[in-house]
Design an enzyme around this catalytic site. Structure first.
Site, short mmCIF file in Angstrom:
data_model
loop_
_atom_site.label_atom_id
_atom_site.label_comp_id
_atom_site.label_asym_id
_atom_site.label_seq_id
_atom_site.Cartn_x
_atom_site.Cartn_y
_atom_site.Cartn_z
N HIS A 55 0.82 -1.22 0.00
CA HIS A 55 0.00 0.00 0.00
C HIS A 55 0.85 1.27 0.00
CE1 HIS A 55 0.48 -0.19 4.50
NE2 HIS A 55 0.51 1.12 4.35
N ASP A 86 0.13 -7.70 1.49
CA ASP A 86 0.50 -6.28 1.56
C ASP A 86 2.01 -6.09 1.60
OD1 ASP A 86 0.10 -3.56 1.54
OD2 ASP A 86 -0.11 -3.41 3.71
N ASN A 134 5.35 4.88 9.19
CA ASN A 134 6.08 3.70 9.67
C ASN A 134 5.84 2.48 8.80
OD1 ASN A 134 5.95 4.98 12.80
ND2 ASN A 134 7.73 3.75 12.31
N SER A 135 4.80 2.51 7.97
CA SER A 135 4.46 1.34 7.16
C SER A 135 5.65 0.91 6.30
CB SER A 135 3.27 1.66 6.25
OG SER A 135 2.10 1.83 7.00
N LEU A 187 -6.87 -24.95 -3.96
CA LEU A 187 -7.80 -26.07 -4.14
C LEU A 187 -9.04 -25.67 -4.93
CD1 LEU A 187 -7.93 -28.10 -0.78
CD2 LEU A 187 -7.35 -28.95 -3.06
#
Length: 386
Positions: free
Chosen positions: A123, A153, A226-227, A282
């Site tokens: 992001h 992410d 901080n991401s 699956l």
């Protein structure tokens, strides 16, 4: 007379000395704490482990490998409503003036190798036209996106600089609740910042943030910017990639989440080698086996998940699974939690075969399925649903 006093003082002095010796040896006789109790407690107090007074060494080890990211992208600015009027467009066509503006955002990243591979959040870089990487030593350069994985992410970037400081990789599967942890990043663009806290929880999922969730929870302050930054242990080893916070104000409220480094490394290696994350599939949708359903199936007390949807021509349909089947185990692993079981399947290499134990109409069956390659997150198949 003086001689008599001197002579009588010796017994008194001797009695005082004897009394002091008795008090020292048996203090409890006069109401003082027992010496034995103190001797028993002393070894226990010495056994208490004390943490370091400073975490400067850990920061010195890890901080150079944590970078600041500045991303920009060009977006179309909404034009005046008059330009969208059908009558206006009838006379002037589609040649109305187009307005564009630059939008910038902040984030962090971690240099994972001397070759210049950087891990950050998807992001942070999604849709960016330009990504500027600023190192702690003052160098700046442009980064290119090697690949991304929206389902966890995560994104992998690459920069081309010499003498890059790579972070030391820790073990996220050995951390314990209560361990000291440090978060390093660029909150609000103020510059590289270090915050401290503890590991609050591990294995957090079902938060609705990503498709694959296995978060480390910490109370170390994590704020916007901080991401993509580093979560490190008390020795400066990377244990997670900071990714999200739970907040009603937009700032840190003591509940932050990081992607475990073990998962992050798996994603990064797959992106570098294949350009995407290879996951097993699956082709089913499952729902929990509630107590009422368990009783109706005669499975009270046994774990299981119910097949609620099957993708047409998917691995599960080819293996013979049907709607309403109760999956009891996959390759011997009990299937008590749908998300955990699907994550188990995702870790299996496509084309590998697995044994699926199911309950159908009161009878247990064993089916063999060949794991397929999970398609992109966007709907890519028609499915049959109950």
């Amino acid at each position: 007379m003086l001689k008599a006093l001197r002579f009588s003082g010796w017994p008194l002095l001797a009695g005082v000395l004897v009394a002091l010796l008795i008090i020292q040896r048996y203090p409890e006789w006069v109401g003082l704490p027992s010496l034995d109790v103190n001797l028993q407690q002393a070894p226990q107090s010495k056994a208490v482990q004390q943490g370091p007074v400073s975490y400067a060494d850990a920061v010195t080890t890890a901080a150079p490998a944590v970078v600041n990211l500045y991303t920009t992208k060009v977006i179309n600015k909404p034009s005046h409503p008059l330009f969208e009027d059908p009558q206006f467009r009838r006379f002037f066509g589609d040649n109305s003036p187009k307005q564009k503006r630059m939008e910038s955002s902040l984030g962090s990243g971690v240099i994972m190798s001397p070759e210049g591979y950087i891990l950050t959040n998807n992001h942070v870089t999604s849709g960016a036209d330009q990504i500027v990487v600023a190192l702690k030593d003052g160098r700046e350069t442009l980064a290119r996106v090697i690949g991304s994985d929206p389902e966890t992410d995560l994104a992998v970037l690459k920069i081309d600089l010499k003498n890059l400081p790579a972070i030391t990789i820790g073990r996220s599967d050995s951390i314990r609740i209560g361990d000291v942890t440090l978060a390093i990043g660029n909150p609000f663009g103020v510059g590289q910042t270090v915050t401290m806290g503890i590991i609050s929880a591990t294995g957090r999922n079902q938060l609705g943030l990503n498709n694959y969730e296995d978060f480390i929870q910490t109370d170390a302050a994590i704020n916007p910017g901080n991401s993509g930054g580093a979560l490190v242990d008390a020795n400066g080893n990377l244990t997670g990639i900071n990714t999200a916070i739970f907040s009603k104000s937009g700032g840190s409220q003591g509940i932050g989440f990081a992607i475990p480094v073990k998962l992050a490394m798996e994603v990064m290696k797959s992106i570098i080698e294949h350009g995407q994350v290879i996951r097993g599939w699956l082709g089913i949708e499952v729902q929990p086996l509630t107590q009422e359903l368990a009783e109706s199936f005669g499975l009270s007390g046994r774990p299981g998940i119910v097949v609620a949807g099957i993708f047409r021509d998917g691995p599960a349909q080819k293996a013979g699974l049907q709607l309403g089947d109760v999956i009891l185990s996959i390759d011997g692993e009990p299937a008590g939690d749908g998300r955990r079981s699907m994550n188990q399947v995702a870790r299996i290499k496509p084309t590998d075969k697995v044994t699926i134990q199911v309950m159908r109409n009161g009878k247990e069956l064993k089916l063999t399925a060949e794991i397929g390659l999970r398609p992109p997150p966007a709907p890519a198949a028609v499915k049959e649903e109950q």
